[in-house]
Design a protein around this motif. Structure first.
Motif, short mmCIF file in Angstrom:
data_model
loop_
_atom_site.label_atom_id
_atom_site.label_comp_id
_atom_site.label_asym_id
_atom_site.label_seq_id
_atom_site.Cartn_x
_atom_site.Cartn_y
_atom_site.Cartn_z
N GLY A 105 0.79 -1.22 0.00
CA GLY A 105 0.00 0.00 0.00
C GLY A 105 0.82 1.27 0.00
N VAL A 106 2.15 1.15 -0.05
CA VAL A 106 3.01 2.33 -0.12
C VAL A 106 3.88 2.24 -1.38
N SER A 107 4.53 3.32 -1.71
CA SER A 107 5.31 3.40 -2.95
C SER A 107 6.52 2.48 -2.90
N ALA A 108 6.83 1.88 -4.07
CA ALA A 108 7.97 0.97 -4.18
C ALA A 108 8.93 1.49 -5.25
N HIS A 109 10.23 1.35 -4.98
CA HIS A 109 11.24 1.95 -5.85
C HIS A 109 12.41 1.00 -6.10
N LEU A 110 13.11 1.27 -7.20
CA LEU A 110 14.38 0.61 -7.50
C LEU A 110 15.41 1.71 -7.73
N SER A 111 16.57 1.58 -7.10
CA SER A 111 17.61 2.60 -7.25
C SER A 111 18.97 1.94 -7.39
N VAL A 112 19.90 2.71 -7.95
CA VAL A 112 21.28 2.26 -8.11
C VAL A 112 22.21 3.37 -7.63
N LEU A 113 23.47 3.01 -7.46
CA LEU A 113 24.48 3.98 -7.08
C LEU A 113 25.13 4.52 -8.34
N LEU A 119 20.45 7.05 -7.56
CA LEU A 119 19.63 7.38 -8.73
C LEU A 119 18.44 6.43 -8.76
N TYR A 120 17.23 6.97 -8.75
CA TYR A 120 16.02 6.16 -8.78
C TYR A 120 15.70 5.78 -10.23
N LEU A 121 15.81 4.48 -10.53
CA LEU A 121 15.54 3.98 -11.88
C LEU A 121 14.06 3.72 -12.10
N GLY A 122 13.35 3.35 -11.06
CA GLY A 122 11.93 3.05 -11.20
C GLY A 122 11.18 3.40 -9.95
N SER A 123 9.97 3.94 -10.12
CA SER A 123 9.16 4.35 -8.97
C SER A 123 7.71 4.00 -9.25
N HIS A 124 7.13 3.16 -8.40
CA HIS A 124 5.72 2.79 -8.51
C HIS A 124 4.99 3.44 -7.34
N GLN A 125 4.32 4.53 -7.62
CA GLN A 125 3.70 5.31 -6.57
C GLN A 125 2.45 4.62 -6.03
N TYR A 130 -0.88 7.72 0.11
CA TYR A 130 0.40 7.56 0.80
C TYR A 130 1.55 7.52 -0.20
N VAL A 131 1.68 8.57 -1.00
CA VAL A 131 2.70 8.58 -2.05
C VAL A 131 4.03 9.05 -1.49
N SER A 132 5.09 8.74 -2.25
CA SER A 132 6.44 9.14 -1.88
C SER A 132 6.87 10.31 -2.74
N VAL A 224 16.05 -2.16 -3.49
CA VAL A 224 14.59 -2.06 -3.52
C VAL A 224 14.16 -1.40 -2.22
N ASN A 225 13.27 -0.43 -2.33
CA ASN A 225 12.77 0.15 -1.08
C ASN A 225 11.31 0.56 -1.22
N ILE A 226 10.62 0.54 -0.10
CA ILE A 226 9.27 1.09 -0.02
C ILE A 226 9.36 2.31 0.88
N SER A 227 8.62 3.33 0.55
CA SER A 227 8.71 4.56 1.34
C SER A 227 7.42 5.36 1.24
N GLY A 228 7.22 6.21 2.22
CA GLY A 228 6.05 7.07 2.24
C GLY A 228 5.90 7.75 3.58
N PRO A 229 4.85 8.50 3.76
CA PRO A 229 4.62 9.16 5.05
C PRO A 229 4.33 8.12 6.13
N ASP A 230 4.62 8.45 7.37
CA ASP A 230 4.38 7.53 8.49
C ASP A 230 2.94 7.03 8.52
N SER A 231 2.00 7.86 8.08
CA SER A 231 0.59 7.49 8.12
C SER A 231 0.27 6.32 7.19
N GLY A 232 1.19 6.02 6.25
CA GLY A 232 0.96 4.92 5.33
C GLY A 232 1.41 3.57 5.85
N PHE A 233 2.06 3.54 7.03
CA PHE A 233 2.59 2.31 7.59
C PHE A 233 1.84 1.89 8.85
N ASP A 234 1.73 0.59 9.03
CA ASP A 234 1.27 0.02 10.30
C ASP A 234 2.55 -0.43 11.02
#
Length: 263
Positions: A105-113, A119-125, A130-132, A224-234
């Protein structure tokens, strides 16, 4: 690419100058005038004008809010997305990131160095509110983020020292390392766990789970990371749900890259 013995013959100064204009405007936090750009490049106004005119005609530049100022145009964005989409790992990860976004339910991303940047290669909002604020093409300082600490996992101590020696390590939050030893500890912790859970590490009110992605040699090549506002997490489910789900996706991508090591 190594410099050729015929560098002076092959090198095209005009092309170099045009690309430098794009780099300078890309690094600027506001539109620049022809005089500003000329001073940054140590060029005459007439030479700078010709470069600006050509790039503007091609759509790589556009006029700023104020008269006679310029900023990057949409055609630069098209090139950037073309580059990102051509990275093999981007296509491998796309469906996995989409599924991770839908599960958590929160945004998922792929990044590289890239250099000393993330550098964020992909972002699925997230489909909810609860977007990032991290989108495809975003760059952040590797030293200052949980994603960066994961990506630096295959760096040597000498490489970490070089990063610290050449970077103005500004403290964004209490968690931001501002010395080599602090950064080394953050990176080592990411190595030991294989992931980093952060709450307010980069900015107040935001949380994330970042997990390393490895290739066939076992080297860390992405995150790989998921991120968003605190309100988006349990937060009662960080260890039982968010971390395992993110780790599972990172492992699936790693397996497709040829990684045969343990989960």
């Amino acid at each position: 690419m190594a410099e050729s013995s015929n560098h002076k013959v092959y090198f095209v100064p005009g092309l170099h100058r045009g690309l430098r204009v794009l780099e300078i405007l890309g690094a600027a936090d506001k539109p620049m005038s022809i005089s500003d750009i000329g001073r940054a490049m140590s060029l005459s106004r007439s030479s700078t004008f010709r470069l600006i005119y050509t790039l503007n005609q091609m759509g790589f530049l556009k006029g700023g809010d104020q008269n006679n100022t310029y900023t990057l145009g949409a055609r630069v964005l098209n090139l950037g997305f073309a580059y990102l989409n051509q990275q093999p790992i981007t296509s491998i990860a796309r469906s996995y990131l989409s599924e991770l976004r839908d599960k958590t339910g929160v945004s998922a991303h792929l990044s590289v160095l890239e250099g000393y940047d993330v550098l964020y290669l992909g972002s699925h909002q997230a489909r909810t509110g609860y977007v990032s604020n991290m989108v495809t093409g975003t760059r952040t300082h590797a030293y200052a983020t949980a994603v960066g600490w994961c990506l630096l996992g295959s760096s040597t101590d000498e490489e970490l020292q070089a990063l610290c020696d050449t970077t103005d390590m500004v403290r964004f939050t209490e968690q931001t390392p501002t010395s080599y030893e602090e950064l080394r500890q953050r990176v080592q912790s990411a190595r030991d766990q294989g992931y980093v859970f952060s709450q307010g590490f980069q900015e107040p009110g935001g949380s994330s789970v970042a997990v390393q992605v490895r290739d066939s040699s076992g080297q860390v090549v992405a995150c790989v990371n998921i991120s968003g506002p605190d309100s988006g997490f349990d937060f009662d489910k960080i260890d039982s749900f968010y971390i395992p789900e993110t780790r599972a996706v990172a492992l699936q991508i790693s397996r497709e890259l040829g990684y045969g090591g343990p989960a």
